[in-house]
Design an enzyme around this catalytic site. Sequence first.
Site, PDB file in Angstrom:
ATOM      1  N   ARG A   1      -6.928   6.070  -6.318  1.00  0.00           N
ATOM      2  CA  ARG A   1      -6.993   7.041  -6.682  1.00  0.00           C
ATOM      3  C   ARG A   1      -6.814   7.945  -7.293  1.00  0.00           C
ATOM      4  O   ARG A   1      -7.091   8.529  -8.271  1.00  0.00           O
ATOM      5  CB  ARG A   1      -5.098   7.559  -6.030  1.00  0.00           C
ATOM      6  CG  ARG A   1      -4.776   7.570  -4.751  1.00  0.00           C
ATOM      7  CD  ARG A   1      -3.127   7.066  -3.733  1.00  0.00           C
ATOM      8  NE  ARG A   1      -3.228   8.329  -3.955  1.00  0.00           N
ATOM      9  CZ  ARG A   1      -1.529   8.480  -4.012  1.00  0.00           C
ATOM     10  NH1 ARG A   1      -1.280   7.498  -3.716  1.00  0.00           N
ATOM     11  NH2 ARG A   1      -1.777  10.284  -3.605  1.00  0.00           N
TER      12      ARG A   1
ATOM     13  N   ILE B   1       0.993  -1.194  -0.160  1.00  0.00           N
ATOM     14  CA  ILE B   1      -0.058   0.195   0.122  1.00  0.00           C
ATOM     15  C   ILE B   1       1.136   0.870   0.139  1.00  0.00           C
ATOM     16  O   ILE B   1       2.204   0.750   0.572  1.00  0.00           O
ATOM     17  CB  ILE B   1      -0.871  -0.287   1.211  1.00  0.00           C
ATOM     18  CG1 ILE B   1      -0.140  -0.157   2.205  1.00  0.00           C
ATOM     19  CG2 ILE B   1      -1.665  -1.377   0.903  1.00  0.00           C
ATOM     20  CD1 ILE B   1      -0.955   0.338   3.754  1.00  0.00           C
ATOM     21  N   ASP B   2       0.209   2.020  -0.902  1.00  0.00           N
ATOM     22  CA  ASP B   2       1.277   3.222  -0.634  1.00  0.00           C
ATOM     23  C   ASP B   2       1.959   4.499   0.662  1.00  0.00           C
ATOM     24  O   ASP B   2       1.354   4.225   1.820  1.00  0.00           O
ATOM     25  CB  ASP B   2       0.075   4.143  -1.680  1.00  0.00           C
ATOM     26  CG  ASP B   2       0.300   4.329  -2.638  1.00  0.00           C
ATOM     27  OD1 ASP B   2       0.443   3.593  -3.773  1.00  0.00           O
ATOM     28  OD2 ASP B   2      -1.065   4.934  -3.031  1.00  0.00           O
ATOM     29  N   LYS B   3       2.808   5.049   0.712  1.00  0.00           N
ATOM     30  CA  LYS B   3       3.569   5.967   1.907  1.00  0.00           C
ATOM     31  C   LYS B   3       2.566   6.173   3.006  1.00  0.00           C
ATOM     32  O   LYS B   3       2.479   6.015   4.261  1.00  0.00           O
ATOM     33  CB  LYS B   3       4.633   6.090   1.560  1.00  0.00           C
ATOM     34  CG  LYS B   3       5.089   7.387   2.354  1.00  0.00           C
ATOM     35  CD  LYS B   3       6.251   8.134   2.239  1.00  0.00           C
ATOM     36  CE  LYS B   3       6.246   9.416   3.338  1.00  0.00           C
ATOM     37  NZ  LYS B   3       7.248  10.311   3.284  1.00  0.00           N
TER      38      LYS B   3
END
Length: 348
Positions: free
Chosen positions: A256, A154-156
């Site tokens: 997103r 998963i993204d930062k």
Amino acid sequence: MNNELNPQENEEQDLFEHFRIVVDKGQSLLRIDKFLMHRIENASRNRIKNAIDAGNVLVNNQEIKASYKVKPLDAISVVFPHPPRDTEVYPENIPLDIVYEDQDLLVVNKEAGMVVHPGYNNYSGTLVNALTYHFNSLPEMPGNDGRPGLVHRIDKDTSGLLLIAKNEFTMTHLAKQFFDHSIHRKYIAMVWGDLLENGTVTGFIGRSLKDRRVMDMYDNEENGKWSVTHYKILERLGYITLIECQLETGRTHQIRAHMRSIGHPLFNDATYGGDRILKGTVFSKYKQFIDNCFAILPRQALHAESIGFIHPRTKKKMTFDKPLPDDFRLCLEKWRSYVQYDRENKQD
């Protein structure tokens, strides 16, 4: 040699290798495990055996046993878990929020702001650095090389649950579930605007031709890969909407990019244009309210709330949930108060 050997990128940010081999006409009968050892670089006998046992090796779209003998013109599909090995990973004693752990796997709740894997400009302080330290303190087990087995990311600046394999057996079986899209993943997000109804976003998603850090939607598979996100409205809050997203695919930045593509970027998503006022009033008090919300939640409003899978060893269905973290929860409460205040003033 007419064998076609094409490594194909996978949706989980290159965490798998997918090979397709078409056997040439002159191939003599040969056990498939021996055949693959000679055809795929760094494919050990044990790695191939685990892939076959997990159903990750198909011949003419059928699962086979290790004793199967390859025949001319067989079409062979192989899926290998492929943990990133691009940088040396150093163990770091960083606290982890471990939701579940057993001899084969663990489920971790990643906080927003933590990078998952070391890479450019992020060589320390990552989740993998922390996991490597944790794994080093574990008893040695067959197939455990001391490296965390990432099966997704998963993204930062996205918070929430990640599933980690401890050994090659688990890694291979979980890779199969991710590749088949049978892993259940649910995200909670706040998006700009008032969504009219529940829906599904589909399309080919790929790197932007203008900015490689951003993913764009395309109308053909030449520029992107097929992606599917189902979303459901949870709560309407005037100028934003709280939604639940379920993924069929797991492309980079999928939620997103999908929500931006339908005109509803994630709240405070700087990369996709959600870090400015997109809906609302022109009053200075409203601008101050939004600035306060951004200060409380200084990242995109996205949380990986739930993950479900079949345990590779026990074959039991397992599901884990993690409530919204404080920054997301407090921002949501602030929006609820704003809507209530606005409603009461309109009644007056």
